[in-house]
Design a protein around this motif. Sequence first.
Motif, mmCIF file in Angstrom:
data_model
loop_
_atom_site.group_PDB
_atom_site.id
_atom_site.type_symbol
_atom_site.label_atom_id
_atom_site.label_comp_id
_atom_site.label_asym_id
_atom_site.label_seq_id
_atom_site.Cartn_x
_atom_site.Cartn_y
_atom_site.Cartn_z
ATOM 1 N N LEU A 1 -6.279 -0.539 -7.192
ATOM 2 C CA LEU A 1 -6.866 -0.364 -5.867
ATOM 3 C C LEU A 1 -6.994 1.100 -5.470
ATOM 4 O O LEU A 1 -7.847 1.447 -4.660
ATOM 5 N N GLU A 2 -6.130 1.936 -6.020
ATOM 6 C CA GLU A 2 -6.146 3.347 -5.633
ATOM 7 C C GLU A 2 -5.573 4.190 -6.765
ATOM 8 O O GLU A 2 -4.717 3.736 -7.525
ATOM 9 N N LEU B 1 -0.832 4.395 0.933
ATOM 10 C CA LEU B 1 -1.350 5.753 0.747
ATOM 11 C C LEU B 1 -0.393 6.879 1.167
ATOM 12 O O LEU B 1 -0.233 7.853 0.416
ATOM 13 N N PRO B 2 0.252 6.809 2.337
ATOM 14 C CA PRO B 2 1.146 7.928 2.696
ATOM 15 C C PRO B 2 2.262 8.144 1.666
ATOM 16 O O PRO B 2 2.546 9.286 1.289
ATOM 17 N N ALA B 3 2.870 7.055 1.204
ATOM 18 C CA ALA B 3 3.936 7.181 0.206
ATOM 19 C C ALA B 3 3.371 7.652 -1.127
ATOM 20 O O ALA B 3 3.998 8.446 -1.837
ATOM 21 N N MET B 4 2.181 7.164 -1.495
ATOM 22 C CA MET B 4 1.551 7.601 -2.733
ATOM 23 C C MET B 4 1.266 9.100 -2.702
ATOM 24 O O MET B 4 1.446 9.806 -3.701
ATOM 25 N N GLU B 5 0.822 9.579 -1.553
ATOM 26 C CA GLU B 5 0.510 11.010 -1.423
ATOM 27 C C GLU B 5 1.763 11.855 -1.593
ATOM 28 O O GLU B 5 1.720 12.941 -2.193
ATOM 29 N N ARG B 6 2.899 11.375 -1.088
ATOM 30 C CA ARG B 6 4.149 12.124 -1.251
ATOM 31 C C ARG B 6 4.555 12.179 -2.724
ATOM 32 O O ARG B 6 4.992 13.239 -3.219
ATOM 33 N N VAL B 7 4.411 11.060 -3.425
ATOM 34 C CA VAL B 7 4.756 11.028 -4.849
ATOM 35 C C VAL B 7 3.835 11.965 -5.624
ATOM 36 O O VAL B 7 4.280 12.785 -6.437
ATOM 37 N N THR C 1 -1.121 9.008 -9.705
ATOM 38 C CA THR C 1 -0.295 8.031 -8.988
ATOM 39 C C THR C 1 -1.198 6.864 -8.622
ATOM 40 O O THR C 1 -2.253 7.060 -8.015
ATOM 41 N N GLN C 2 -0.781 5.637 -8.968
ATOM 42 C CA GLN C 2 -1.697 4.501 -8.928
ATOM 43 C C GLN C 2 -1.089 3.286 -8.229
ATOM 44 O O GLN C 2 0.127 3.091 -8.263
ATOM 45 N N LEU C 3 -1.970 2.494 -7.657
ATOM 46 C CA LEU C 3 -1.596 1.242 -7.004
ATOM 47 C C LEU C 3 -2.395 0.114 -7.637
ATOM 48 O O LEU C 3 -3.623 0.187 -7.720
ATOM 49 N N ALA C 4 -1.701 -0.924 -8.110
ATOM 50 C CA ALA C 4 -2.374 -2.030 -8.795
ATOM 51 C C ALA C 4 -1.856 -3.360 -8.294
ATOM 52 O O ALA C 4 -0.708 -3.479 -7.845
ATOM 53 N N VAL C 5 -2.720 -4.381 -8.386
ATOM 54 C CA VAL C 5 -2.343 -5.748 -8.031
ATOM 55 C C VAL C 5 -2.721 -6.682 -9.178
ATOM 56 O O VAL C 5 -3.547 -6.345 -10.032
ATOM 57 N N LEU C 6 -2.106 -7.847 -9.170
ATOM 58 C CA LEU C 6 -2.430 -8.889 -10.144
ATOM 59 C C LEU C 6 -3.664 -9.633 -9.672
ATOM 60 O O LEU C 6 -3.696 -10.147 -8.552
ATOM 61 N N GLU C 7 -4.692 -9.691 -10.522
ATOM 62 C CA GLU C 7 -5.919 -10.382 -10.137
ATOM 63 C C GLU C 7 -6.600 -10.916 -11.388
ATOM 64 O O GLU C 7 -6.939 -10.167 -12.297
#
Length: 253
Positions: A116-117, A89-95, A103-109
């Motif tokens: 996820l965010e 989250l902190p790095a995502m917020e900076r981007v 700005t997105q965070l994903a995983v393989l599932e």
Amino acid sequence: MANGPSGEGVIERLIRVLETFDPDHTAQTASQISRRAALPASTGHRVVAELTAAGLLERDDEGRARVGMRLWELATRGSLALGLRQAALPAMERVQSAVRQHTQLAVLEHDTALFLERLSHPEAGANITRIAGRLPLHASSSGLVLLAHAPREVIERVLASPLPAVAPDTITDSAVLRRRLSEIRRLGYAVSPGSVETVSTGIAVPILDSGTVVAALSVILPRGSRDETRTLVLLRDAAADIATTLAQARLFR
């Protein structure tokens, strides 16, 4: 767990009921849930009542069932996804602050990209991705990064399956996809114009933990944006920061 007349176990029936809830079906009657879960009405009503009694479902003012806070609480405790999200989250917020785009965070599932965010901005362009939403691995920039670094059996399984078009520019040819995955591994990032929405371009980079790709970090830009190069630099720096945070967290476990 005892099986029903169909031979299906209790856990399977519970999962089928819970899977009927999605962003388009957040509140449902027991009858609607039964139909969507393909369960007999009596079974559906009983499962909904049991889940409600346990706090995993809740009733709204109209008596419809919704996912309960207790289900969220139990799913979150000790979740690897929660730890990854907190680290990112902190790095995502900076981007997101720099590009003012999704700005997105994903995983393989389960052979999909699970998000996820997502951080957004009022001025951001089109984007269909939702938190806890999924996209096919071959369609999004995040999915392509995750697939490129997935175990060989996952890659071959996806390549052997139909590749439906999410948008006109989605890759639907397995030979083209195989070449694209090789290119992503070589370059270390994916740029996907129009693969999910015609008006958008996804840019994604891998996030590593102990040398293994554990997630993908992406930004969705308006198609034709001149910010692709700057965004890629920001994403790579953010991914490196997240990897450092994950490594430090592991030291203190």
